[in-house]
Design a protein around this motif. Structure first.
Motif, short mmCIF file in Angstrom:
data_model
loop_
_atom_site.label_atom_id
_atom_site.label_comp_id
_atom_site.label_asym_id
_atom_site.label_seq_id
_atom_site.Cartn_x
_atom_site.Cartn_y
_atom_site.Cartn_z
N GLN A 164 0.19 -1.17 0.19
CA GLN A 164 -0.08 -0.56 -0.08
C GLN A 164 1.12 1.39 0.08
OE1 GLN A 164 -2.63 -0.19 3.34
NE2 GLN A 164 -3.04 -2.12 3.42
N THR A 165 0.27 2.61 -0.37
CA THR A 165 0.92 3.74 -0.58
C THR A 165 0.39 4.31 1.27
OG1 THR A 165 -1.69 4.90 -0.60
CG2 THR A 165 0.18 4.16 -2.73
N LEU A 166 1.50 4.99 1.48
CA LEU A 166 0.89 5.82 3.01
C LEU A 166 -0.08 6.50 3.05
CD1 LEU A 166 4.80 7.44 3.00
CD2 LEU A 166 4.32 5.06 4.19
N ASP A 167 -1.04 6.39 1.64
CA ASP A 167 -2.20 7.24 1.94
C ASP A 167 -2.82 6.05 2.05
OD1 ASP A 167 -1.70 9.58 2.03
OD2 ASP A 167 -1.38 10.45 -0.59
N GLY A 168 -2.92 4.73 1.90
CA GLY A 168 -3.59 3.29 1.98
C GLY A 168 -4.03 2.51 1.06
N GLU A 169 -3.85 2.85 -0.53
CA GLU A 169 -3.81 3.50 -1.72
C GLU A 169 -2.86 1.71 -1.72
OE1 GLU A 169 -4.06 4.08 -6.43
OE2 GLU A 169 -2.65 5.35 -4.83
N VAL A 170 -3.87 0.69 -2.17
CA VAL A 170 -2.96 -1.05 -2.51
C VAL A 170 -2.46 -1.15 -3.65
CG1 VAL A 170 -4.04 -2.96 -2.47
CG2 VAL A 170 -5.25 -1.67 -1.40
N LEU A 171 -1.53 -1.24 -3.67
CA LEU A 171 -0.92 -1.13 -5.05
C LEU A 171 -0.94 -2.32 -5.40
CD1 LEU A 171 2.63 0.80 -3.90
CD2 LEU A 171 0.45 1.37 -5.32
N ALA A 172 -0.40 -3.13 -4.63
CA ALA A 172 -0.36 -5.11 -5.10
C ALA A 172 -0.69 -5.64 -3.83
CB ALA A 172 0.70 -5.48 -5.27
N ASP A 173 -1.60 -6.98 -3.91
CA ASP A 173 -1.84 -7.65 -3.52
C ASP A 173 -0.99 -9.52 -3.79
OD1 ASP A 173 -2.95 -10.06 -1.28
OD2 ASP A 173 -5.10 -8.69 -1.42
N LEU A 174 0.12 -9.38 -2.63
CA LEU A 174 1.16 -11.11 -3.42
C LEU A 174 0.41 -12.20 -2.72
CD1 LEU A 174 4.30 -8.27 -3.21
CD2 LEU A 174 2.62 -8.99 -5.01
N VAL A 175 -0.39 -12.80 -3.56
CA VAL A 175 -0.85 -14.54 -3.03
C VAL A 175 -0.17 -14.82 -4.08
CG1 VAL A 175 -2.82 -15.56 -1.98
CG2 VAL A 175 -2.81 -13.22 -2.28
N GLY A 176 0.47 -16.38 -3.87
CA GLY A 176 1.10 -17.41 -4.62
C GLY A 176 2.69 -17.60 -4.43
N VAL A 177 3.08 -18.14 -4.20
CA VAL A 177 4.22 -18.45 -4.48
C VAL A 177 4.84 -17.60 -5.74
CG1 VAL A 177 6.62 -20.00 -4.37
CG2 VAL A 177 4.35 -20.42 -2.57
N GLY A 178 5.62 -17.07 -6.02
CA GLY A 178 6.40 -16.39 -7.38
C GLY A 178 6.13 -14.78 -7.73
N THR A 179 5.02 -15.39 -6.98
CA THR A 179 4.59 -13.70 -7.23
C THR A 179 5.06 -12.65 -7.09
OG1 THR A 179 2.16 -14.34 -6.83
CG2 THR A 179 1.97 -12.19 -6.96
N THR A 180 5.39 -11.39 -7.98
CA THR A 180 5.88 -9.97 -8.54
C THR A 180 5.87 -9.42 -8.54
OG1 THR A 180 8.64 -12.13 -8.74
CG2 THR A 180 8.31 -10.08 -9.48
N PHE A 181 5.71 -8.31 -7.81
CA PHE A 181 5.30 -6.57 -8.27
C PHE A 181 6.95 -5.81 -7.94
CE2 PHE A 181 4.50 -2.55 -5.99
CZ PHE A 181 3.59 -2.32 -6.63
N GLU A 182 6.80 -5.37 -9.50
CA GLU A 182 8.14 -3.97 -9.35
C GLU A 182 7.30 -2.78 -9.04
OE1 GLU A 182 10.90 -2.90 -13.56
OE2 GLU A 182 8.96 -2.31 -13.60
N ALA A 183 7.67 -2.52 -7.02
CA ALA A 183 7.76 -1.48 -6.61
C ALA A 183 8.26 -0.20 -7.40
CB ALA A 183 8.12 -1.54 -5.13
N ALA A 184 9.52 -0.34 -7.56
CA ALA A 184 10.01 1.35 -7.92
C ALA A 184 11.90 0.84 -8.98
CB ALA A 184 11.50 1.29 -7.17
N ARG A 185 10.65 1.16 -10.52
CA ARG A 185 11.92 1.12 -11.81
C ARG A 185 12.90 2.09 -11.68
NH1 ARG A 185 8.01 1.66 -17.10
NH2 ARG A 185 7.81 -0.48 -15.71
N GLY A 186 13.76 1.20 -11.99
CA GLY A 186 15.35 2.09 -12.06
C GLY A 186 15.64 3.09 -13.23
N GLY A 187 16.35 3.74 -13.72
CA GLY A 187 16.64 4.51 -14.30
C GLY A 187 17.09 4.80 -15.07
N ARG A 188 16.28 5.36 -16.70
CA ARG A 188 17.43 4.69 -18.13
C ARG A 188 18.31 5.60 -17.88
NH1 ARG A 188 12.90 5.36 -23.21
NH2 ARG A 188 10.95 4.20 -21.67
N GLY A 189 19.69 4.49 -19.09
CA GLY A 189 20.96 5.72 -19.31
C GLY A 189 20.91 6.46 -19.87
N GLY A 190 21.25 7.28 -19.93
CA GLY A 190 21.59 8.41 -20.72
C GLY A 190 22.08 8.27 -21.95
#
Length: 484
Positions: free
Chosen positions: A98-124
């Motif tokens: 969840q976000t700090l405001d309570g908004e649900v971003l992902a509900d991780l149920v099941g072995v192997g379930t993956t969620f990308e929380a923060a994406r890396g920046g592109r190289g220049g």
């Protein structure tokens, strides 16, 4: 100190992209061999993955700051920088992001379930990748894009088919210890169970999990006792079993009042009214307990509840209780909608969707919002005039100039893109091709040095507006400097 944590706040930081390189190939008798600056590597991402070996969020309680590796910068001789390593965080099954405001971003149920929380920046990109027929030797390179910064709340909600609820010392831990292989702490004082315990129960060809939730008391849903912290662990349970102590010596306690009190807390917590209930009248091996069970059974059955006399000490009635649990769990699984196959949904963009918007602000400035222009601004080195001119050309080709003109922007107005402010001069950029000059310079920007900044003109325009209303205003410095 408890070793179970089911709610933590994480501060995630993905890796920044590496900067592109500005380099010119040189060798003997060939001093100018063309641009050969390599691209920067992409920053690493932060992802969450469900691991069956992880059962608590305790590690994140002591290590809440997580950061992936940055991408490496490019180098000469067309050498690209290395990508930053992704950071893979193992979390328990049933973790809710969840976000700090309570908004649900992902509900991780099941072995192997993956969620990308923060994406890396592109190289220049390096100057070798930026070269074209007109700009054969760019004197600039793109900067690496910053990675995402995100604060999230992780909440663990146990994934169990059956939840045992009841007052402290009702015998829930003893019950789960004899119907499964779980070994919870058992003692003769209240609140012995401080963490949820999970046990696997096998009945014939049925297998299901049972959760022993810490004891609930009146007011648990509003924070009294331990209930507020652990009521979330019964949210996923398909069946709830009231474990009632029929041999309690506390004054004013009886099975019907205990069930009413627990039901009131479950109702106040919400979302559990549709779960089927069973009642286990525990400790009937005690003579007074059996007598009390015989007295209250008709009242409970009149409410439509299935009642079982059980004893964790002598294992009386446990076979009938576990079969009833398995029956209700099986009914719930059959009634659940079948899992739909994953479909790839393609949503093409509208023909007139340019990927950005232009909004006029009340103070007379304009704000451009869109992933592409904002990313381009972040990757521009504003200390290099040639890089600034390249950015202006890209924005003009994207249609930013045209939309600003349609929105009513005039030459000299303040335009914001991301965290940057610009003095908009459409006559310099719109429809103009690259003008060759010295490396690192752009002749179209030289005439701008003698003009007042957009912030100064915006402040003067506000002052004139106030004076036209009949109010005197004292001249002062501009609110913000003009950034080129």
């Amino acid at each position: 100190m408890t070793t179970f944590v089911d709610r933590v706040v994480l501060h995630m930081q993905a890796g920044d992209g590496g900067h592109g390189c500005v380099s010119i190939h040189r060798e003997k008798f060939k001093p100018f061999g063309g641009p050969d600056g390599g691209n920067g590597g992409h920053g690493g991402s932060v992802s969450l993955v469900v691991d069956p070996q992880v059962t608590t969020l305790l590690d994140f309680h002591f290590r809440p700051h997580l950061k992936a590796d940055n991408g490496k910068g490019g180098a000469g001789s067309n050498r690209d920088g290395a990508n930053g390593r992704d950071l893979l965080i193992k979390v328990p099954n049933g973790t809710v992001v969840q976000t700090l405001d309570g908004e649900v971003l992902a509900d991780l149920v099941g072995v192997g379930t993956t969620f990308e929380a923060a994406r890396g920046g592109r190289g220049g990109r390096g100057n070798a990748s930026l070269a074209n027929a007109r700009r054969k030797a760019p004197g600039f390179a793109e900067l690496g894009e910053p990675g995402d910064r995100l604060d999230v709340v992780l909440e663990l909600k146990s994934v169990a088919d059956v939840g045992l609820v009841g007052f402290p010392s009702a015998g829930k831990s003893s019950l789960i210890s004899v119907i499964s292989a779980a070994k919870p702490k058992i003692a003769d004082y209240p609140f012995t169970t401080l963490v949820p315990n999970l046990g696997v129960v096998r009945v014939d060809n049925h297998t299901f999990t049972v959760a022993d939730v810490p004891g609930l008391i009146p007011g648990a849903a509003s924070g009294k006792g331990l209930g507020l912290e652990f009521l979330r662990h019964v949210e996923r349970c398909a069946v709830l079993v009231h474990v009632i102590d029929t041999a309690t010596l506390e004054p004013g306690r009886d099975p019907v009042a205990d069930i009413d009190a627990i039901e009131a807390e479950l109702s106040q917590y919400g979302g559990l009214a549709d779960r089927p209930r069973l009642v286990a009248l525990n400790k009937v091996d005690v003579p007074d307990g059996q007598d009390l069970a015989d007295i209250v059974r008709p009242d409970l059955e009149a409410r439509g509840l299935r009642v079982f006399d059980v004893s964790a000490a002598t294992r009386e009635g446990l076979r009938e209780l576990t079969y009833a649990m398995a029956e209700l769990v099986d009914q719930g699984r059959r009634a659940a909608p079948p899992a739909e196959p994953t479909r790839l949904v393609i949503r093409p963009k509208a023909v007139d969707d340019a990927g950005f918007t232009v909004e006029a602000e009340p103070d007379g400035s304009y704000t451009v919002r869109g992933s592409r222009p904002e990313r381009w601004v972040k990757q521009t080195n504003f200390d290099n005039d040639e890089a600034v001119g390249f950015l202006a050309d890209r924005l003009a080709r994207l249609g930013v100039e045209e939309k600003l003109a349609k929105a009513g922007a005039q030459a000299g107005d303040l335009v914001r893109i991301g965290d940057r402010e610009f003095d908009w001069q459409p006559t310099l950029y719109a429809g103009t091709d690259f003008v060759p000059g010295n490396r690192g310079t752009d002749v179209r920007l030289e005439e701008k040095s003698n003009r007042p900044s957009a912030s100064d003109r915006l402040a003067a325009r506000k002052a004139r507006r106030v004076q036209e209303d009949g109010t005197e205003v004292e001249a002062g410095p501009a609110a913000a400097p003009d950034v080129e």
